[in-house]
Enzyme design. Structure first.
Site, PDB file in Angstrom:
ATOM      1  N   ASN A 108       0.644  10.563  -0.621  1.00 19.57           N
ATOM      2  CA  ASN A 108      -1.012  10.782  -0.555  1.00 19.57           C
ATOM      3  C   ASN A 108      -1.478   9.818   0.226  1.00 19.57           C
ATOM      4  OD1 ASN A 108      -2.312   8.975  -2.885  1.00 19.57           O
ATOM      5  ND2 ASN A 108      -0.307   9.350  -3.152  1.00 19.57           N
ATOM      6  N   ASP A 165       0.958  -1.158  -0.102  1.00 13.48           N
ATOM      7  CA  ASP A 165       0.362   0.026  -0.076  1.00 13.48           C
ATOM      8  C   ASP A 165       0.883   1.313  -0.088  1.00 13.48           C
ATOM      9  OD1 ASP A 165      -1.994   1.675   0.085  1.00 13.48           O
ATOM     10  OD2 ASP A 165      -2.777   1.061   1.988  1.00 13.48           O
ATOM     11  N   ALA A 166       1.328   1.713  -1.319  1.00 14.45           N
ATOM     12  CA  ALA A 166       2.098   2.705  -1.341  1.00 14.45           C
ATOM     13  C   ALA A 166       1.729   4.008  -1.937  1.00 14.45           C
ATOM     14  CB  ALA A 166       3.616   2.224  -2.097  1.00 14.45           C
ATOM     15  N   LYS A 167       0.688   3.680  -2.722  1.00 15.84           N
ATOM     16  CA  LYS A 167       0.008   4.961  -3.372  1.00 15.84           C
ATOM     17  C   LYS A 167       0.791   5.625  -4.220  1.00 15.84           C
ATOM     18  CE  LYS A 167      -4.161   4.843  -0.347  1.00 15.84           C
ATOM     19  NZ  LYS A 167      -3.456   3.882   0.707  1.00 15.84           N
ATOM     20  N   ARG A 168       1.454   5.178  -5.075  1.00 14.75           N
ATOM     21  CA  ARG A 168       2.721   5.520  -5.714  1.00 14.75           C
ATOM     22  C   ARG A 168       1.904   6.297  -6.912  1.00 14.75           C
ATOM     23  NH1 ARG A 168       5.058   5.572  -1.246  1.00 14.75           N
ATOM     24  NH2 ARG A 168       7.187   4.422  -1.081  1.00 14.75           N
TER      25      ARG A 168
END
Lengths: 314, 314
Positions: free
Chosen positions: B110, A106-109
């Site tokens: 984010n 879960d890195a939301k890159r």
């Protein structure tokens, strides 16, 4: 390499449990027995903190790997502890995989194409090194992404997903209250912004649909938004949906069930704090029995989700 | 702690140079003399790769710290090399700061509020450790952010910016071609999505305006979109604007100048590849004179930007 959506849904079916164990460790989640053990290593307190987290994570994985198909590591909670935190992240992921769990980073890159390629190499792919050979660094099975930059920033992940049986979950409707700030903006064609993102996910995901009928390009839709989840499920019939917000954030199993397809699959529900801190609600257990509390809560959550799916789909 | 916008604009004025040195290192940017030196450390090739990058970065900082006010490290290019890459990132940032440069962490983070707090602690703040004391991990001066999750995901950064004199640049109009995919969606009130994000940045940034008249809550606007840059400058009169896309991506100094205020400040222009790889265009220099080539290119870019600002503002 087998399609990611097929791998994940297969494992969910085998275990009859659409749950992800969210490992978002904060020090105040950790039982004092573990903290006290590491407090003695006071010479490097950042390392001691990160080692306490690793011990806690490994115990939680041990307690659940035979009943929960996947783990989600929230990168922020490891980056917080600097280099030592990143070592704990890597070892947590390696350990979860060694126990057969599917790993969601879960890195939301998000970035422009060339940089997205670097993130994709870092997290789900391989990096070319100076002797000419390539090495995996994190090698997660899937990653969360933010699509504000458009397809350029997603394409490198899609290429690796095809080559290596990996997947991605793109933010559509996030679980937090201010999801409304931009995601609820109404477009001139009548759609909300989050619906426009959902439509792109359907388009991008079509070539990655597996035998399960689901695509390795999935979406994030919070359990805190049941109405939106219901319509998004119809809008993205083939998307695998990662559902955060169950438990402590306020989403319940009936809300989470909205993200499943009519055949009762196609989604996986994350719980972090409610699983990690289950022991804090158990007056009948000693604190060092924290992993028993997590396992009990995992079994309760499994029944809760399956009950909601039966109520919804019969 | 002094307001970030005041610190950055003060340093830009002192050096008369609104340039950021972008350190986005790929191995094929690095001169073979450095690579060959590290090829001998073949026992740990990931470490050798990361050390080659550190050597290269430090030489580029040495060559420019007295003429370029700030450095921008693109996290993806360090995460690519795993733990060793993160050590190189940290050491690059520490070195740049020791030379007096302002450090922008290009991480585009984010997430929901609690997780955004963890990222903010990791990159511009401090982390509480298990002995009760707090420690900075990265301690950059500013960070790039993606606002798709709304104010919840920005607030923790704002709190730290106020307390510690830090700043942030929120993605408005990115430099890549597929910026159009979502950023150009037209809303029912007539605005484009990127304009709606810009309006929120103005609102959020008002309390962080410093003596310079500029806010520590800034924006990212690519030099590849001159028309949008012109209108965004008017729309966010107090935002500090980080301008990527100059040089290799195709943006020129006249396009970049659109992001400056009428007094010729309020923006800083990033160049990565064109500065890092300047030596590749120099037939008159030997490869190991790469840092001379970077310094020459930095001086040329400074003149180029100042020329464009004179043409625009007189």
């Amino acid at each position: 390499m087998k399609n990611f959506a097929d791998r994940l849904t297969g494992k969910i079916k085998d275990m009859n449990n659409p749950t992800v164990l969210g490992l978002d460790p904060k020090l105040d989640y950790i039982p004092s027995s573990i903290l006290n053990h590491h407090r003695s290593e006071i010479t490097d307190v950042s390392k001691a903190s990160a080692m306490a987290i690793l011990d806690f994570n490994m115990a939680l994985i041990d307690a659940t790997y035979d009943i929960i198909p996947a783990v989600k590591t929230q990168f922020a909670y490891y980056e917080m502890y600097g280099i030592n935190g990143m070592i704990t992240l890597k070892r947590t992921i390696d350990y979860a995989r060694s126990k057969g769990m599917i790993v969601i980073a879960d890195a939301k890159r998000n970035d422009i194409g060339s940089t997205a390629q670097a993130y994709a190499s870092a997290i789900i792919g391989e990096t070319d090194l100076l002797d000419g050979h390539s090495e995996s660094m994190i090698d997660a099975d899937a990653i969360t992404l933010n699509a504000y930059l458009g397809i350029d920033g997603i394409d490198p992940f899609i290429r690796i997903a095809k080559d290596r049986g990996k997947g991605m979950f793109i933010l559509v409707r996030t679980s937090n209250p201010s999801a409304v700030d931009f995601q609820d903006l109404r477009l001139d064609d009548g759609r909300f912004l989050y619906e426009a993102v959902a439509d792109k996910i359907s388009e991008w995901g079509a070539p990655l649909i597996g035998d399960s009928g689901l695509s390795s390009i999935g979406a994030v839709v919070g359990a805190t938004w049941p109405e939106q989840a219901e319509s998004l499920r119809k809008r993205m019939p083939h998307a695998l949906i990662l559902v955060p917000g169950y438990g402590t954030q306020g989403g319940d199993s009936d809300s989470a069930a909205r993200s499943f397809t009519d055949s009762g699959d196609g989604a996986i529900v994350n719980a972090s704090r409610s699983l990690m801190c289950a022991y804090k609600k158990r007056t009948d257990l000693k604190e060092d029995q924290f992993s028993t509390a997590t396992r009990d809560e995992a079994l309760r959550m499994k029944d809760d989700l399956n009950g909601a799916l039966r109520r919804k789909f019969g």
